[in-house]
Design a protein around this motif. Structure first.
Motif, PDB file in Angstrom:
ATOM      1  N   CYS A 268       0.848  -1.201   0.000  1.00  0.00           N
ATOM      2  CA  CYS A 268       0.000   0.000   0.000  1.00  0.00           C
ATOM      3  C   CYS A 268       0.878   1.244   0.000  1.00  0.00           C
ATOM      4  N   CYS A 270       0.866   3.567   1.919  1.00  0.00           N
ATOM      5  CA  CYS A 270       1.205   4.013   3.278  1.00  0.00           C
ATOM      6  C   CYS A 270       2.439   3.295   3.812  1.00  0.00           C
ATOM      7  N   CYS A 275      -3.682  -3.320   3.011  1.00  0.00           N
ATOM      8  CA  CYS A 275      -4.683  -2.323   3.416  1.00  0.00           C
ATOM      9  C   CYS A 275      -5.917  -2.443   2.512  1.00  0.00           C
TER      10      CYS A 275
HETATM   11 ZN   LIG Z   1      -2.209   1.520   3.609  1.00  0.00          ZN
END
Ligand SMILES: [Zn+2]
Length: 400
Positions: A268, A270, A275
């Protein structure tokens, strides 16, 4: 200008609620408002007078007589475009002007290149809103706020609500660590816009806008609701006790980085893996199909493949629906909403919706799903700008 969160909903019969009752048609007279609020006629009259003086309500002739003098009818002024709204998406933006009841006066969809950066994108969209507000047929609209009182101000632009497809710190109007928005991190949307138009600017994320717009138009009688926005990205907005619930920093409802069961777990933006956004968002479906060798360029292409019954795309849509259902099941068990509604471009994707619904029923306590409504958000392209307008209307009423 930076706008703090509007004060909490006043007690029953506060000006905001009185205005809403008239806007929704629940009340057409002071007597109706008195009955609905339980307030004395003199208190209602006082508050109504204040709203009339601010140009937020007007009196329109006479209502039905019950024997004595015919009562004057109350209405929300509809004579002009009074609230500006921008609902920014990954590739398009919907901009519009709406009246004080939240009805769209003018709406327009424009192509957007997020990668052009915030100054260029927001500058162009603000100019568009100003042009709509100043359009013929609305001679009183202008780019500046009017401080005059009385119904003659009904056409003045009272503020602009802006939705951003990424995390927004609502209290400051600043964007925080958005994925797929290079150059936007930390950008102060409210300050930038306030330097260009002299009206209140209220900024929120797009899922909250959708939640507010959908709740006010379709579920205003329900106190607890969760709205999922599944498009290029994925997020949700939460209505608790009739109000948008933002949490301490404005990130309430951001389910995009909740972890779901996925094997392999895709990386992901992030920095984590698995996620919800990396599994179930429109962007994730595009990536997954490309990885399988399917030549697809965007979400429109993915939706077309699903509609055509392509087995790869359909399997991915089912997997996405299960993933959304998994996270939603936790939310529903924890929060016990009356309605869960899904909007955004993936909401029309039948295999996704079916597996989301099945997972939700499988994973939730019967008590939580017994009377739970699971719906699509009405597929109006204006739900976001409607929410944006209500943000501004609530602010205007609360500030007066
Ligand atoms: Zn994420």
């Amino acid at each position: 200008m930076t706008i703090d969160d509007a004060p909490r909903e006043a007690l029953r019969g506060g000006p905001r609620e009185l205005l809403r009752w008239v806007a929704t048609g629940a009340a057409v007279s002071r007597a109706d408002l008195s009955r609905l609020s339980g307030l004395s006629p003199s208190t209602v009259s006082q508050r109504v007078e204040a709203l009339i003086n601010q140009g937020l309500l007007e009196e329109t002739g006479a209502g039905r007589s019950r024997g004595g003098r015919r009562p004057r009818q109350l209405a929300v002024p509809t004579g002009g475009a009074v609230v500006g709204a921008i609902d920014l998406g990954a590739h398009h933006a919907r901009v519009g002007t709406l009246d004080l009841s939240g009805r769209v006066v003018q709406g327009r969809t424009l192509p957007v290149r997020i990668e052009d950066g915030p100054e260029q994108v927001l500058g162009a969209l603000l100019a568009e809103v100003a042009a709509l507000a100043a359009a013929p047929g609305d001679p009183t609209a202008s780019g500046t706020a009017s401080s005059a009182s009385g119904s003659t101000t009904a056409g003045a632009l009272r503020g602009i609500g802006i939705g951003i497809p990424g995390p927004v710190q609502h209290s400051t109007g600043r964007i925080v660590s958005p994925s797929r928005m290079p150059g936007w991190n930390g950008f102060d949307v409210a300050a930038f816009c306030a330097g260009r138009v002299d009206v209140p600017i209220i900024v929120d994320n797009d899922a909250n806008l959708m939640a507010l717009g959908a709740h006010r138009t379709a579920h205003s009688e329900l106190d607890h609701a969760v709205y999922i926005k599944a498009g290029t990205g994925i997020g949700s907005g939460v209505i608790s006790s009739g109000r948008l619930h933002r949490g301490a920093q404005g990130s309430a409802g951001d389910i995009s980085h909740c972890r779901v069961v996925a094997d392999p777990a895709p990386p992901c933006s992030c920095g984590n893996a698995g996620c919800l956004e990396a599994v179930a968002s429109g962007a994730a479906l595009v990536t997954a199909l490309r990885d399988q060798g399917v030549p697809v360029s965007d979400l429109t292409g993915v939706i077309r493949l699903i509609d055509d019954g392509d087995r790869h795309a359909t399997a991915l849509a089912r997997q996405a629906g299960r993933a959304i259902g998994e996270i939603l099941a936790v939310v529903v068990n924890f929060f016990n909403p009356q309605v869960v509604a899904i909007g955004g471009r993936l909401a029309d994707c039948e295999p996704l919706l079916a597996s989301m619904r099945a997972t939700l029923y499988e994973r939730c306590l019967p008590l939580a799903t017994q009377t739970l409504l699971i719906e699509r958000v009405a597929t109006s392209q204006d739900v976001g700008i409607t929410g944006a307008a209500h943000l501004v209307i609530d602010h205007v009423v609360a500030a007066n």
